[in-house]
Design a protein around this motif. Structure first.
Motif, PDB file in Angstrom:
ATOM      1  N   ARG A  12      46.509  23.376  15.559  1.00 53.11           N
ATOM      2  CA  ARG A  12      45.549  22.907  14.562  1.00 53.11           C
ATOM      3  C   ARG A  12      44.133  23.310  14.942  1.00 53.11           C
ATOM      4  NH1 ARG A  12      45.797  17.614  15.191  1.00 53.11           N
ATOM      5  NH2 ARG A  12      48.016  17.699  14.844  1.00 53.11           N
ATOM      6  N   PHE A  13      43.785  23.184  16.230  1.00 53.76           N
ATOM      7  CA  PHE A  13      42.467  23.574  16.722  1.00 53.76           C
ATOM      8  C   PHE A  13      42.188  25.043  16.413  1.00 53.76           C
ATOM      9  CE2 PHE A  13      40.245  25.818  20.153  1.00 53.76           C
ATOM     10  CZ  PHE A  13      39.007  25.211  20.110  1.00 53.76           C
ATOM     11  N   ALA A  14      43.145  25.893  16.718  1.00 57.62           N
ATOM     12  CA  ALA A  14      42.965  27.335  16.515  1.00 57.62           C
ATOM     13  C   ALA A  14      42.783  27.662  15.042  1.00 57.62           C
ATOM     14  CB  ALA A  14      44.170  28.093  17.077  1.00 57.62           C
ATOM     15  N   ILE A  15      43.613  27.101  14.194  1.00 56.77           N
ATOM     16  CA  ILE A  15      43.540  27.394  12.766  1.00 56.77           C
ATOM     17  C   ILE A  15      42.241  26.869  12.171  1.00 56.77           C
ATOM     18  CG2 ILE A  15      44.608  26.908  10.532  1.00 56.77           C
ATOM     19  CD1 ILE A  15      47.327  26.991  12.051  1.00 56.77           C
ATOM     20  N   ARG A  23      35.138  33.600  15.137  1.00 55.18           N
ATOM     21  CA  ARG A  23      35.908  34.847  15.238  1.00 55.18           C
ATOM     22  C   ARG A  23      37.218  34.606  15.977  1.00 55.18           C
ATOM     23  NH1 ARG A  23      32.238  39.659  17.216  1.00 55.18           N
ATOM     24  NH2 ARG A  23      34.371  40.272  17.656  1.00 55.18           N
ATOM     25  N   ILE A  24      38.243  35.323  15.561  1.00 58.55           N
ATOM     26  CA  ILE A  24      39.569  35.170  16.152  1.00 58.55           C
ATOM     27  C   ILE A  24      39.529  35.490  17.644  1.00 58.55           C
ATOM     28  CG2 ILE A  24      41.913  36.119  16.176  1.00 58.55           C
ATOM     29  CD1 ILE A  24      41.628  36.397  13.119  1.00 58.55           C
ATOM     30  N   GLN A  25      38.745  36.491  18.017  1.00 60.53           N
ATOM     31  CA  GLN A  25      38.644  36.863  19.430  1.00 60.53           C
ATOM     32  C   GLN A  25      38.110  35.701  20.272  1.00 60.53           C
ATOM     33  OE1 GLN A  25      37.349  38.626  16.926  1.00 60.53           O
ATOM     34  NE2 GLN A  25      38.322  40.629  16.969  1.00 60.53           N
ATOM     35  N   GLU A  26      37.139  34.967  19.745  1.00 56.17           N
ATOM     36  CA  GLU A  26      36.575  33.836  20.480  1.00 56.17           C
ATOM     37  C   GLU A  26      37.587  32.705  20.631  1.00 56.17           C
ATOM     38  OE1 GLU A  26      32.726  32.519  19.121  1.00 56.17           O
ATOM     39  OE2 GLU A  26      32.219  34.560  18.512  1.00 56.17           O
ATOM     40  N   VAL A  27      38.323  32.429  19.563  1.00 53.19           N
ATOM     41  CA  VAL A  27      39.345  31.380  19.616  1.00 53.19           C
ATOM     42  C   VAL A  27      40.413  31.747  20.642  1.00 53.19           C
ATOM     43  CG1 VAL A  27      41.134  30.169  18.308  1.00 53.19           C
ATOM     44  CG2 VAL A  27      38.928  30.652  17.229  1.00 53.19           C
ATOM     45  N   CYS A  28      40.839  32.995  20.632  1.00 49.90           N
ATOM     46  CA  CYS A  28      41.846  33.454  21.590  1.00 49.90           C
ATOM     47  C   CYS A  28      41.342  33.335  23.024  1.00 49.90           C
ATOM     48  CB  CYS A  28      42.260  34.891  21.289  1.00 49.90           C
ATOM     49  SG  CYS A  28      43.171  35.059  19.754  1.00 49.90           S
ATOM     50  N   ARG A  29      40.090  33.670  23.231  1.00 50.28           N
ATOM     51  CA  ARG A  29      39.509  33.571  24.562  1.00 50.28           C
ATOM     52  C   ARG A  29      39.484  32.109  25.031  1.00 50.28           C
ATOM     53  NH1 ARG A  29      34.336  35.702  23.838  1.00 50.28           N
ATOM     54  NH2 ARG A  29      35.427  37.412  22.883  1.00 50.28           N
ATOM     55  N   LYS A  30      39.119  31.187  24.141  1.00 47.01           N
ATOM     56  CA  LYS A  30      39.070  29.765  24.494  1.00 47.01           C
ATOM     57  C   LYS A  30      40.458  29.218  24.803  1.00 47.01           C
ATOM     58  CE  LYS A  30      34.932  28.616  21.922  1.00 47.01           C
ATOM     59  NZ  LYS A  30      34.360  27.886  20.788  1.00 47.01           N
ATOM     60  N   ILE A  37      49.676  36.789  20.102  1.00 53.38           N
ATOM     61  CA  ILE A  37      50.230  35.439  20.182  1.00 53.38           C
ATOM     62  C   ILE A  37      49.588  34.554  19.121  1.00 53.38           C
ATOM     63  CG2 ILE A  37      50.445  33.373  21.619  1.00 53.38           C
ATOM     64  CD1 ILE A  37      52.253  35.644  22.515  1.00 53.38           C
ATOM     65  N   PHE A  38      48.278  34.682  18.918  1.00 52.97           N
ATOM     66  CA  PHE A  38      47.583  33.895  17.903  1.00 52.97           C
ATOM     67  C   PHE A  38      48.211  34.113  16.532  1.00 52.97           C
ATOM     68  CE2 PHE A  38      44.479  33.683  14.485  1.00 52.97           C
ATOM     69  CZ  PHE A  38      44.055  32.377  14.595  1.00 52.97           C
ATOM     70  N   PHE A  39      48.384  35.378  16.145  1.00 49.95           N
ATOM     71  CA  PHE A  39      48.941  35.663  14.827  1.00 49.95           C
ATOM     72  C   PHE A  39      50.387  35.203  14.713  1.00 49.95           C
ATOM     73  CE2 PHE A  39      45.300  38.591  14.435  1.00 49.95           C
ATOM     74  CZ  PHE A  39      44.812  38.109  13.231  1.00 49.95           C
ATOM     75  N   THR A  40      51.140  35.249  15.794  1.00 48.77           N
ATOM     76  CA  THR A  40      52.511  34.738  15.781  1.00 48.77           C
ATOM     77  C   THR A  40      52.508  33.238  15.535  1.00 48.77           C
ATOM     78  OG1 THR A  40      53.226  36.464  17.314  1.00 48.77           O
ATOM     79  CG2 THR A  40      54.638  34.525  17.123  1.00 48.77           C
TER      80      THR A  40
END
Length: 56
Positions: A12-15, A23-30, A37-40
């Protein structure tokens, strides 16, 4: 079916972060995950029409 390594609150946090403009890159880094994996995770946990907003 294999259980997810990520809790419902992490997903839920990521979405929510991406929906608010982070940005998706920042969320993935956090979260310390790759974009793949994020898109999966997103694909498995949200509706198809909403998924297109992340991709397109």
């Amino acid at each position: 079916m294999k259980r997810s390594k990520y809790s419902a609150s992490q997903i839920r946090f990521a979405i929510e972060k991406v929906e608010t403009g982070t940005r998706i890159q920042e969320v993935c880094r956090k979260m310390r995950i790759s974009e793949t994996i994020f898109f999966t995770i997103v694909r498995k946990n949200i509706e198809g029409s909403v998924f297109l907003n992340f991709v397109g």
